[in-house]
Write an enzyme that holds these catalytic residues in place. Sequence first.
Site, mmCIF file in Angstrom:
data_model
loop_
_atom_site.group_PDB
_atom_site.id
_atom_site.type_symbol
_atom_site.label_atom_id
_atom_site.label_comp_id
_atom_site.label_asym_id
_atom_site.label_seq_id
_atom_site.Cartn_x
_atom_site.Cartn_y
_atom_site.Cartn_z
ATOM 1 C CB SER A 170 -14.186 -45.671 -103.481
ATOM 2 O OG SER A 170 -14.078 -44.429 -102.687
ATOM 3 C CE1 TYR A 226 -9.615 -42.285 -98.965
ATOM 4 C CE2 TYR A 226 -12.297 -42.242 -99.895
ATOM 5 C CZ TYR A 226 -10.911 -41.876 -99.641
ATOM 6 O OH TYR A 226 -10.206 -41.619 -100.578
ATOM 7 C CB THR A 280 -6.937 -44.937 -97.859
ATOM 8 O OG1 THR A 280 -7.274 -45.698 -99.015
ATOM 9 C CG2 THR A 280 -6.483 -43.311 -98.818
ATOM 10 C CE LYS A 291 -6.034 -45.817 -104.194
ATOM 11 N NZ LYS A 291 -5.655 -44.905 -103.654
ATOM 12 C CG HIS A 297 -6.169 -40.193 -102.905
ATOM 13 N ND1 HIS A 297 -5.804 -40.229 -101.410
ATOM 14 C CD2 HIS A 297 -7.181 -39.725 -102.853
ATOM 15 C CE1 HIS A 297 -7.152 -41.059 -101.003
ATOM 16 N NE2 HIS A 297 -8.050 -40.671 -102.119
#
Length: 424
Positions: free
Chosen positions: A169, A192, A218, A297, A321
């Site tokens: 992440s 992100y 994402t 994603k 998520h």
Amino acid sequence: MTGHHSTFDTRANRRRFLRYLAGSASVAYAGGGSIARALEAPNRLPDPMVWAPRDLDHLIATPKEAINVFDFEPVMQKNVPPAHFGYMASGIDDEVTLRANREGFLKYQLRPRRLVDVSKVDMTMRIFGETYDTPIMLAPTGGHRGYHPDGEIATARGAKSGNHAMIVSTQMSAPVEDIVKAREKPIWFQLYATNKFEVARHHVERAEKAGCTAVAVTVDRSGGRNQETLFRLQRKDTRDCAGCHESSSGGGEMARPKQPMYDGVDLSGLRNIQASAMTWDYLKRIRDATKMKCVIKGILAAEDAKIAADLGYDAIIVSNHGGRADEAGASTIESLPEIIAAVGGRMPVLIDSGFRRGTDIVKAIAMGATGVAVGRPYLWGLGAFGEAGVTRVLELLRIELLAAMQQAGAPTLKHLTPAMVRHV
């Protein structure tokens, strides 16, 4: 046997079972008054009998004692600070989507084939030029040091032990370079992007330089989220969190995150890490900024899947998520068929959210998924026992997957076909 031990005291056993039900929040929630009805029911044992309900007064003491992945969660809850556990466990609003991710699997049944030689089973998954021992992947989850001091390094070593694909992440609590080194194999980077392209470009360039081979962008964090379970457990946390979390940077801008990925990044003008302004054009800019494979994603609609395939992206991850992005209400396993149909074989389709059992994985692969990513289960293992917990969680999933493939009559992943799954 003779004497009083041979007497089956149905009333005593019934009382003990009802006390178990009364103490079970999940049963009480799902039953909608079932406990009251049970108390008024005829004096007989339930059928089927629950012989071995989970005993929260006797938690597993070592990873090897675990019978399934769920055995790790209460140990993690005991070990981890309330706010950290709440962040991991929380869904959105009424947590309808969080529950739907598990309940969705009940809507699909397996149609096993018999008289197939499954004495040898090949669970190998191949994607983007890499070979992994199984299709079980580690989904990106943030802040592993909030669950165990060894953080993502322990997670990476656990992934290495079973040769699992790993996605890290943006919110990782260890440098991406160190995680790649610990995994000893290329990993994927989850992005992100924020509304500031310079931030996205920085993250992507650093991940690529560190040895990541794919970026999973994402696309389902476009707004805020009401994580009520987190907020309630935060109130029980008496620690001073200022040492790890900045509350404000002034001027209405977001506080500088302490995660290593943000080192040296200009965050001026940003209020949060949401990507509320992201469009397909923005996504194209990300793809053009890297040589890594570009994965999207958070796709849940066939229309978006078709656009992604038409534009030539490298893969899709069907994801909600883990029930943490919004309260759309649908499970990812229910969303998978329309995505598979829309893509038409033009790219790999991966899936996450709610996977806990080998049969869950078999259903997804049979329906057309290339790989299945798990998140919370390995965090339960990490928070419970560190690297050894992660290793054991993944081992249990592999054991279950092997048995499920054998029972389905599938000696390889390719033998898992749509005809083996029935929607009910």
